[in-house]
Design an enzyme around this catalytic site. Structure first.
Site, short mmCIF file in Angstrom:
data_model
loop_
_atom_site.label_atom_id
_atom_site.label_comp_id
_atom_site.label_asym_id
_atom_site.label_seq_id
_atom_site.Cartn_x
_atom_site.Cartn_y
_atom_site.Cartn_z
N ASP A 82 0.81 -1.22 0.00
CA ASP A 82 0.00 0.00 0.00
C ASP A 82 0.84 1.26 0.00
O ASP A 82 2.03 1.25 0.35
CB ASP A 82 -0.96 0.02 1.19
CG ASP A 82 -0.23 0.05 2.53
OD1 ASP A 82 0.79 -0.65 2.68
OD2 ASP A 82 -0.68 0.79 3.44
N ASP A 143 7.65 4.56 -1.20
CA ASP A 143 7.26 3.93 0.06
C ASP A 143 5.99 3.13 -0.19
O ASP A 143 4.90 3.68 -0.12
CB ASP A 143 7.05 5.03 1.11
CG ASP A 143 6.62 4.52 2.46
OD1 ASP A 143 6.78 3.31 2.70
OD2 ASP A 143 6.13 5.32 3.27
N GLU A 177 0.22 -1.43 5.53
CA GLU A 177 1.22 -0.95 6.48
C GLU A 177 0.97 0.48 6.87
O GLU A 177 1.18 0.88 8.03
CB GLU A 177 2.63 -1.11 5.87
CG GLU A 177 3.78 -0.82 6.83
CD GLU A 177 4.23 0.64 6.84
OE1 GLU A 177 5.08 0.99 7.68
OE2 GLU A 177 3.75 1.43 5.99
#
Length: 410
Positions: A82, A143, A177
């Site tokens: 995610d 990320d 996360e």
């Protein structure tokens, strides 16, 4: 497919998580991405590939050590599917700035978005390198799609270079996360590793095995509404009482005034009317004793409010995760292995505390020691996110070197 090709492909998947859906994965795009990765892992030739209904994808690179070789630990590498819900991750349009020569990078002329070393001085560390940036409208997704690309590229390399000896390696990609749910349904027994690393850190060289102890606190204030023209000694304005609570907390113990090992109280939302106001705080501290004292301080302030305004204030505190240091210290050899892998690639390890959380913290408390290694990106969760391509290449190299080292040490 190259590392960069993979990354540029992965960021096109819209995988923002959403804490309000109460589902796992919290958004359908994460499962779409996981299914894409499953096919890629199958095409590469990995084995024991599983994708469960919650979006947890796992696979194995079998050991290529000769028969009779001493058994070596099974190691894992983990990254999350995610991206942050803080800013749009839809229609990500990355751009490569080749041979960055310093100065401002115009991201979007229409909106005036500029990535500037005046605002982000760390840009100066990457002069002469190729950078991947956003178009100024979305986050980039380094990320943690940089981490995913690095792990899969490292597995691809090891498959194509059988002369590099290694033990059994497991890879895992999990959802959610960014909303603190990534490790909740991670099946540690199924993963079957002695230890693992999350590839979810920031700039090159970062190695992290300390993180915040974390809790969330919801403070509710009950008021009483009366026509303001006749309110004297009758009205109880919950918003004013909530404001009184806010200013009772230490002024300098907030994120904008703290760094390194300093903890904080962070007011993340406030919703209110005269009748009812709710404050939501996150509480953070690396030290467990100070963490517990911070929670006690909120309880103390709630009692003070209730002494002045009986039964006005209620407090609900829930722990979220704890500092993984206590689980890593007994197995510090896994940190030493990561440091040695970096030094072999002329990377200076930067052991720093995480001022946040990581799936590795929760996994460590579930029995899988799991420190965090850099993935290379900077300025996460915003339109100014960027990642230097050499940093991603080095991160993939660190994975390969760790695999080699673990086999060598056996």
């Amino acid at each position: 497919m190259t590392l960069v090709d993979r990354f540029l492909q992965y960021v096109k998947f819209d995988t923002q998580s959403d804490e309000l859906t109460n589902m796992t994965p919290s958004t359908p795009g994460q499962m779409v991405f996981a299914e894409h990765l499953k096919k890629e892992l199958e095409n590469l030739g990995l084995t024991e590939i599983t994708l469960d209904d919650n979006g947890y994808l796992m696979a194995t690179l079998p050991s290529n050590l000769p028969a009779g070789h001493k058994e070596v630990p099974t190691i894992g590498f983990i990254a999350h599917l995610d991206t942050s819900p803080d800013i749009s991750g839809r229609h990500v349009a990355p751009r490569i700035v080749q041979n960055y020569q310093g100065g401002d990078i115009e991201l979007n002329s229409a909106t005036g978005a500029v990535l500037s070393p005046n605002d982000f001085p760390e840009l100066n560390n990457y002069v002469g390198q190729d950078l991947i940036v956003t178009d100024g409208n979305t986050l980039l997704g380094a990320d943690d799609k940089a981490g995913i690309a690095e792990i899969i590229t490292a597995m691809d390399y090891l498959l194509k270079h059988p002369e590099v000896k290694h033990g059994k390696i497991r890879v895992g990609f999990n959802p959610d996360e960014e909303i603190g749910q990534g490790a909740h349904k991670f099946d540690v027994d199924l993963f079957g590793c002695d230890f693992a690393y999350t590839m979810d850190g920031g700039e090159i060289g970062e190695l992290e095995y300390e993180n915040f102890n974390a809790a969330v606190a919801r403070v509710t204030f009950k008021g009483r509404n009366v026509h303001p023209g006749y309110a004297k000694h009758k009205m109880i304005n919950s918003m004013r009482i909530a404001n009184q609570f806010i200013i009772m907390l230490p002024r300098w113990e907030t994120p904008e005034h703290t760094e390194d090992y300093e903890g904080f109280y962070h007011l993340i939302s406030m919703e209110g009317s005269v009748e009812k106001t709710v404050l939501t705080y996150i509480i953070r501290d690396h030290d467990r004793d100070r963490f517990e004292r911070r929670k006690k301080e909120l309880e103390h302030l709630a009692r003070k409010i209730n002494h002045e305004f009986p039964d006005c204030c209620s407090l609900d505190i829930k722990d979220q995760y704890y500092n993984m240091r206590e689980k890593i210290e007994p197995v510090m050899h896994i940190i030493e292995t990561a440091e040695e892998a970096m030094r072999r690639l002329d990377i200076r390890p930067k052991v720093v505390p995480i001022r946040g959380g990581t799936d590795g913290a929760q996994l460590s408390f579930k029995g899988l020691p799991c420190p965090n290694i850099f993935a290379g990106g900077l300025n996460f969760h915003g339109r100014y996110e960027f990642v230097p391509i050499p940093s991603m290449e080095k991160a993939a190299g660190v994975i390969v070197e760790i695999a080699k080292l673990v086999a060598e040490k056996a």
